[in-house]
Design an enzyme around this catalytic site. Structure first.
Site, PDB file in Angstrom:
ATOM      1  N   ASP A  13       0.815  -1.223   0.000  1.00  0.00           N
ATOM      2  CA  ASP A  13       0.000   0.000   0.000  1.00  0.00           C
ATOM      3  C   ASP A  13       0.847   1.271   0.000  1.00  0.00           C
ATOM      4  O   ASP A  13       0.445   2.300   0.550  1.00  0.00           O
ATOM      5  CB  ASP A  13      -0.962   0.027   1.204  1.00  0.00           C
ATOM      6  CG  ASP A  13      -1.798  -1.232   1.273  1.00  0.00           C
ATOM      7  OD1 ASP A  13      -2.324  -1.625   0.220  1.00  0.00           O
ATOM      8  OD2 ASP A  13      -1.916  -1.810   2.362  1.00  0.00           O
ATOM      9  N   LYS A  16       2.298   2.116  -5.132  1.00  0.00           N
ATOM     10  CA  LYS A  16       3.049   1.646  -6.311  1.00  0.00           C
ATOM     11  C   LYS A  16       2.239   1.827  -7.586  1.00  0.00           C
ATOM     12  O   LYS A  16       2.798   2.040  -8.652  1.00  0.00           O
ATOM     13  CB  LYS A  16       3.415   0.161  -6.142  1.00  0.00           C
ATOM     14  CG  LYS A  16       4.381  -0.100  -5.016  1.00  0.00           C
ATOM     15  CD  LYS A  16       4.662  -1.578  -4.850  1.00  0.00           C
ATOM     16  CE  LYS A  16       3.484  -2.381  -4.370  1.00  0.00           C
ATOM     17  NZ  LYS A  16       3.010  -2.101  -3.020  1.00  0.00           N
ATOM     18  N   GLY A  40      -3.975  -4.437  -4.545  1.00  0.00           N
ATOM     19  CA  GLY A  40      -4.979  -3.433  -4.900  1.00  0.00           C
ATOM     20  C   GLY A  40      -4.246  -2.173  -5.320  1.00  0.00           C
ATOM     21  O   GLY A  40      -3.858  -1.366  -4.488  1.00  0.00           O
ATOM     22  N   HIS A  41      -4.007  -2.054  -6.606  1.00  0.00           N
ATOM     23  CA  HIS A  41      -3.223  -0.914  -7.109  1.00  0.00           C
ATOM     24  C   HIS A  41      -4.155   0.117  -7.729  1.00  0.00           C
ATOM     25  O   HIS A  41      -4.947  -0.200  -8.610  1.00  0.00           O
ATOM     26  CB  HIS A  41      -2.194  -1.384  -8.140  1.00  0.00           C
ATOM     27  CG  HIS A  41      -1.108  -2.216  -7.530  1.00  0.00           C
ATOM     28  ND1 HIS A  41      -0.047  -2.691  -8.240  1.00  0.00           N
ATOM     29  CD2 HIS A  41      -0.918  -2.639  -6.263  1.00  0.00           C
ATOM     30  CE1 HIS A  41       0.739  -3.381  -7.437  1.00  0.00           C
ATOM     31  NE2 HIS A  41       0.225  -3.368  -6.230  1.00  0.00           N
ATOM     32  N   GLN A 209       2.349  -5.933  -3.188  1.00  0.00           N
ATOM     33  CA  GLN A 209       2.637  -6.010  -1.752  1.00  0.00           C
ATOM     34  C   GLN A 209       3.923  -5.222  -1.478  1.00  0.00           C
ATOM     35  O   GLN A 209       4.209  -4.283  -2.199  1.00  0.00           O
ATOM     36  CB  GLN A 209       2.717  -7.467  -1.244  1.00  0.00           C
ATOM     37  CG  GLN A 209       1.386  -8.205  -1.278  1.00  0.00           C
ATOM     38  CD  GLN A 209       1.050  -8.800  -2.632  1.00  0.00           C
ATOM     39  OE1 GLN A 209       1.885  -9.417  -3.256  1.00  0.00           O
ATOM     40  NE2 GLN A 209      -0.173  -8.615  -3.089  1.00  0.00           N
TER      41      GLN A 209
HETATM   42  P1  IMP Z   1      -2.476 -12.784   1.450  1.00  0.00           P
HETATM   43  O1  IMP Z   1      -1.484 -12.233   0.494  1.00  0.00           O
HETATM   44  O2  IMP Z   1      -3.899 -12.550   1.042  1.00  0.00           O
HETATM   45  O3  IMP Z   1      -2.219 -14.221   1.793  1.00  0.00           O
HETATM   46  O4  IMP Z   1      -2.309 -11.993   2.852  1.00  0.00           O
HETATM   47  C1  IMP Z   1      -1.128 -12.126   3.646  1.00  0.00           C
HETATM   48  C2  IMP Z   1      -0.777 -10.804   4.299  1.00  0.00           C
HETATM   49  O5  IMP Z   1      -0.373  -9.877   3.287  1.00  0.00           O
HETATM   50  C3  IMP Z   1      -1.926 -10.116   5.050  1.00  0.00           C
HETATM   51  O6  IMP Z   1      -1.395  -9.423   6.151  1.00  0.00           O
HETATM   52  C4  IMP Z   1      -2.467  -9.139   4.030  1.00  0.00           C
HETATM   53  O7  IMP Z   1      -3.111  -8.050   4.638  1.00  0.00           O
HETATM   54  C5  IMP Z   1      -1.167  -8.715   3.357  1.00  0.00           C
HETATM   55  N1  IMP Z   1      -1.378  -8.234   1.990  1.00  0.00           N
HETATM   56  C6  IMP Z   1      -1.591  -8.967   0.885  1.00  0.00           C
HETATM   57  N2  IMP Z   1      -1.699  -8.186  -0.188  1.00  0.00           N
HETATM   58  C7  IMP Z   1      -1.540  -6.924   0.235  1.00  0.00           C
HETATM   59  C8  IMP Z   1      -1.525  -5.657  -0.420  1.00  0.00           C
HETATM   60  O8  IMP Z   1      -1.659  -5.531  -1.635  1.00  0.00           O
HETATM   61  N3  IMP Z   1      -1.328  -4.573   0.390  1.00  0.00           N
HETATM   62  C9  IMP Z   1      -1.130  -4.680   1.720  1.00  0.00           C
HETATM   63  N4  IMP Z   1      -1.134  -5.827   2.370  1.00  0.00           N
HETATM   64  C10 IMP Z   1      -1.341  -6.951   1.635  1.00  0.00           C
END
Ligand code: IMP
Length: 415
Positions: A13, A16, A40-41, A209
């Site tokens: 977040d 990017k 979520g971009h 991420q």
């Molecule tokens: P997952 O990727 O859905 O398995 O989530 C694993 C961890 O990564 C959790 O803490 C999510 O909140 C975090 N996470 C996954 N994708 C994002 C992102 O795009 N932005 C921020 N945190 C993310």
């Protein structure tokens, strides 16, 4: 070589999406190389918010979207985002690596089940099936995009997953239909990207991420299930390290985190609530409130070190306007010792007590005022904001070349 990588330096977040859009405007291709629809971009164009979960956000600039082998693909999201691009006049089809694994309905179900089993120790995943899709891939029972086009072998592959998990995979007819629809774009992406780089074409590799969510280098187990750091560009896209000429780190002017896990500079007080509201810190994918805190230099030093970051894009500087005293964590106290670099070990990091410096803030500016700043450039930034940036540059030993002062494209200052 003209490959440019964009890497998040915090827990995701960082903004990017906007930076990738800006840098993709003169690029031929923009590539998502890890993760899936957990990302979520966002790109804001003329007050219209465009949200991408699966396609690279840089494709809103007209650069050709690509999805590389190391991602886990949610085909229904791809379809929706092709329509989203159409709505802004971009008629394109993404190039999708035939080797990318797909996220099946069963993966989303398993994601929720595992979170429930973890109970109080839940990761706080996005429940987009990311962990289970990557674990099936590692178990070598994952289904690749190209498998969807081969009805002969698909059945036995599905049976293997169902026998292993003792659950039905869910309805994948829709997936097969989508794969057939995309069949003209399912390709040997590795060859295309290498050839185009060799021909001098500019290609943006858009990370998802952030570094601290990397499965190896992040705050395990509270991480995502892919490598979010620079190495993933090479392993996922089949592009060698010498083909990347610039590695850009994106960081927010403060820190946020979604989901559970260590967070040394977290603000659990009213100051944090104010920052969350001012920065609209709610998840793009899940809507969850983000945890917020001050800038954490030791963690950023670690991220910069392991990614070989060349320069930094700083985002959301405008959010700090109106805060009287701004803190920066410049080092940690760990068991009575001062430490400048975050330790690559969660247990040690959990013991870190932030050591802060206090800086004078600057007045809150309206959106219109920030717009004017963006037009006028660096000199128009509030003096204390410039000092904040220069101190960060010094602490991180890297130049900050781009500063974002609002969500919309155009609201940024080059330095
Ligand atoms: P997952 O990727 O859905 O398995 O989530 C694993 C961890 O990564 C959790 O803490 C999510 O909140 C975090 N996470 C996954 N994708 C994002 C992102 O795009 N932005 C921020 N945190 C993310």
């Amino acid at each position: 070589m003209t490959g440019v990588a964009i890497i998040g330096l915090q827990w995701g977040d960082e903004g990017k999406g906007k930076i990738s859009y800006l840098l993709s405007r003169d690029a031929e291709y923009v590539v998502r190389f890890q993760g899936g629809a957990n990302a979520g971009h966002t790109v804001v164009l003329d007050d219209r918010e465009l949200r991408f979960n699966m396609l690279p956000a840089g494709s809103a600039s007209g650069a050709k979207p690509c999805i590389a082998s190391g991602t886990v693909v949610d085909l229904s999201e791809v379809l929706e985002e092709i329509e989203l691009l159409k709505s802004i006049g971009i008629n394109t089809q993404p190039l999708i690596s035939r080797n990318a694994c797909i996220v099946l309905p069963i993966h989303k179900e398993l994601d929720s089940m595992i979170e429930q089993i973890r109970s109080s120790e839940a990761i706080g995943t996005t429940r987009r099936g990311i962990g289970p899709a990557y674990s099936d891939k590692a178990l070598r029972i994952g289904i690749k995009i190209e498998d969807l086009l081969d009805s002969g072998s698909l059945k036995s592959k599905i049976k293997l997953i169902e026998d292993f998990h003792k659950l039905p995979v869910g309805d994948i007819e829709e997936w097969v239909e989508l794969a057939e629809k995309f069949s003209g774009n399912i390709c040997d992406l590795e060859i295309i990207l290498n050839d185009e780089l060799d021909r001098g074409k500019r290609i943006i590799f858009e990370g998802a991420q952030g570094t601290l969510l990397d499965i190896d280098q992040g705050t395990y187990p509270y991480v995502t299930s892919s490598n979010t750091t620079i190495g993933a560009v090479f392993t996922s896209c089949g592009v060698g390290p010498r083909k990347i000429s610039e590695i850009i780190g994106v960081m927010k002017a403060y820190t946020t985190r979604v989901g559970a896990g260590v967070f040394p500079t977290e603000l659990k007080n009213r100051e944090g609530d104010i920052l969350r509201e001012k920065g609209r810190e709610y998840g793009t994918t899940t809507g969850r409130p983000r945890r917020v805190g001050w800038l954490d230099i030791p963690l950023l030093r670690y991220s910069i070190m392991i990614n070989s970051i060349d320069w930094i894009a700083l985002t959301k500087l405008d959010v700090l306007g109106g805060i009287r005293k701004i803190k920066i964590c410049i080092e940690y106290d760990i068991n009575g010792e001062r430490v400048e670099m975050a330790p690559p070990n969660v247990r040690t990091l959990e013991k870190a007590k932030p050591v802060y410096i206090h800086l004078d803030g600057w007045s809150a500016l309206t959106r219109e005022e920030w717009k004017k700043v963006a037009v006028k450039g660096w000199d128009a930034l509030p003096e204390n904001a410039k000092t904040y940036i220069e101190i960060i540059e010094k602490l991180l030993s890297r130049p900050i070349k781009l500063v974002s002062v609002g969500a919309s494209a155009g609201m940024e200052v080059a330095k």
